[in-house]
Design an enzyme around this catalytic site. Structure first.
Site, PDB file in Angstrom:
ATOM      1  N   HIS A   1      -2.468  -1.042  -3.370  1.00  0.00           N
ATOM      2  CA  HIS A   1      -3.673  -0.325  -3.243  1.00  0.00           C
ATOM      3  C   HIS A   1      -3.536   1.095  -4.105  1.00  0.00           C
ATOM      4  O   HIS A   1      -2.662   1.729  -3.856  1.00  0.00           O
ATOM      5  CB  HIS A   1      -3.806   0.229  -1.641  1.00  0.00           C
ATOM      6  CG  HIS A   1      -3.977  -0.963  -0.864  1.00  0.00           C
ATOM      7  ND1 HIS A   1      -3.990  -0.886   0.558  1.00  0.00           N
ATOM      8  CD2 HIS A   1      -4.510  -2.073  -0.971  1.00  0.00           C
ATOM      9  CE1 HIS A   1      -4.255  -2.038   1.221  1.00  0.00           C
ATOM     10  NE2 HIS A   1      -4.564  -3.023   0.059  1.00  0.00           N
TER      11      HIS A   1
ATOM     12  N   ASP B   1      -4.229  -4.882   5.937  1.00  0.00           N
ATOM     13  CA  ASP B   1      -4.576  -5.669   4.734  1.00  0.00           C
ATOM     14  C   ASP B   1      -3.656  -6.737   4.482  1.00  0.00           C
ATOM     15  O   ASP B   1      -2.134  -6.533   4.322  1.00  0.00           O
ATOM     16  CB  ASP B   1      -4.877  -5.030   3.517  1.00  0.00           C
ATOM     17  CG  ASP B   1      -5.492  -5.606   2.338  1.00  0.00           C
ATOM     18  OD1 ASP B   1      -6.068  -6.733   2.622  1.00  0.00           O
ATOM     19  OD2 ASP B   1      -5.360  -5.084   1.169  1.00  0.00           O
TER      20      ASP B   1
ATOM     21  N   SER C   1       0.951  -1.288   0.049  1.00  0.00           N
ATOM     22  CA  SER C   1       0.041  -0.197   0.201  1.00  0.00           C
ATOM     23  C   SER C   1       0.807   1.247  -0.044  1.00  0.00           C
ATOM     24  O   SER C   1       1.790   1.349  -0.871  1.00  0.00           O
ATOM     25  CB  SER C   1      -0.825  -0.112   1.227  1.00  0.00           C
ATOM     26  OG  SER C   1      -1.829   1.083   1.293  1.00  0.00           O
TER      27      SER C   1
END
Length: 378
Positions: A229, A323, A202
């Site tokens: 992401h 995540d 991310s």
């Protein structure tokens, strides 16, 4: 004492609205506004802000050039305001390569309508990076650059120096993961066994992924899947950029794409990437609004666990949040190997900290180790 913010934008409307939105947060205070890149360089030097929000398309000097100049003189966290267009995505990637730490999509409707989502996103990012960069006294740029594992160019060295300075401190939202964790188990022999490498990332991921993927040889023996992401348009531009710089083949994934050694497939922004029922090809599905991330690392990890078991090497890189942790647990239960990035080389030690804290990491590596280990171990 609030963190000092410099707003850089050539639009008087955006200048006014961003100042209002940022000043609504008691932990932030706009101390200056610059209308172009040259003015941004001058005010960054005179005001010495804790963080900068930067537009990219401006008169006299563009945002990317301003980022390079600021990073070369006095490194400071810079968050880009980026257009959601394909062209805007390409420019944003250049800004990240130049030293910006992250970006926020620039949406006129969100700004004009006083969007609560925009406020939360903007406040969170500004506080996160400003707090990380100011927890401890700043060392000299030369000292930081000497520790960085980056390309030889001076600007790139100073960019990485900022990344290490930020990453070596933990944001308030990540305090629970502040301490490094020991690997879960002994190093495993992976030679000839791993058929699929899957990477989740991310915040800070585009630069980290570039550092890893561009070093891999064309005859890399495993297929690679990447979940970064990013919004739509950004992943396409990112894949094309990596493909130009890499010996391996890189593309934005589409349904039906086959897994193949030396091929890198990047999950498209706004969608979810899974394996189809055969386990040999990609299936792209619409992102469910109930899922926070589109694409989501957990979803891809869990889908892979159904097929490859001990033939998977999963890697969790820099990023906010957790995540990938749930998906990593499923992969580990099936016999997969998992590596995670260490705190010192992560822009934000959130996602890799989550898997390390859960005792799921077989090894914790610095960013500079991943490519050499992938080449030597697989």
């Amino acid at each position: 004492m609030p963190y000092k913010v410099l707003v850089v934008d050539d639009s008087s409307f955006f200048q006014h609205r961003l100042k209002e939105i940022i000043n609504e947060c008691p932990e932030l205070k706009v101390v200056g506004i610059a209308a172009n890149g040259q003015e941004a360089i001058e005010k960054a030097a005179s005001l010495q802000p804790d963080i900068i929000s930067m537009d990219y398309e401006m008169p006299l000097l563009d945002g990317v050039s301003a980022v390079r100049a600021i990073m070369a003189e006095r490194p400071v966290p810079i968050v880009m305001f980026s257009s959601m267009t394909y062209e805007g995505a390409n420019i944003t990637l250049e800004a990240l390569d130049a030293g910006a730490v992250d970006f926020i999509p620039k949406n006129f409707a969100e700004v004009s309508k006083n969007s609560d989502l925009l406020k939360r996103r903007l406040h969170e990012k500004l506080i996160t990076f400003a707090s990380q960069a100011n927890i401890a006294p700043v060392r000299s740029t030369d000292e930081l650059a000497a520790e960085a594992n980056v390309r030889s160019q001076r600007a790139r060295e100073k960019t990485a120096a900022l990344r290490e300075r930020i990453a070596s401190r933990t944001a308030p939202t990540e305090k629970s993961a502040a301490q490094p964790h020991r690997p879960r188990s002994e190093k495993r022999n992976l030679k000839g066994k791993v058929k699929l490498v899957v990477i989740g990332a991310s915040t800070g991921g585009p630069v980290a992924l570039s550092d890893i993927i561009t070093q891999l040889p064309a005859n890399f023996p495993a297929a690679l899947l990447v979940v970064q992401h990013m919004p739509e348009n950004f992943t396409k531009a990112f894949a094309e950029r990596l493909n130009r710089l890499s010996a391996v083949t890189v593309k934005e994934a589409q349904s039906g794409d086959k897994l193949a050694p030396g091929s890198v497939l990047i999950a498209p922004g706004g969608m979810q990437m899974m394996l189809d029922r055969t386990g040999s090809a990609i299936k792209i599905i619409a992102g469910d609004d109930r899922v926070n991330y589109k694409p989501c690392v957990d979803i891809t990890f869990a889908s892979i666990a159904n097929f490859y078991h001990e033939k998977v090497l999963a890697i969790v890189l820099t990023g906010m949040g957790s995540d990938g942790c749930d998906g990593a647990r499923i992969l580990k239960d099936k016999g997969a190997v998992l590596w995670s990035q260490d705190q010192a080389s992560s822009i934000v030690y959130g996602m890799p900290a989550a898997v390390a804290k859960a005792n799921l990491s077989d090894e914790v590596l610095s960013l500079g180790e991943f490519s050499s280990r992938l080449i030597s171990d697989l």
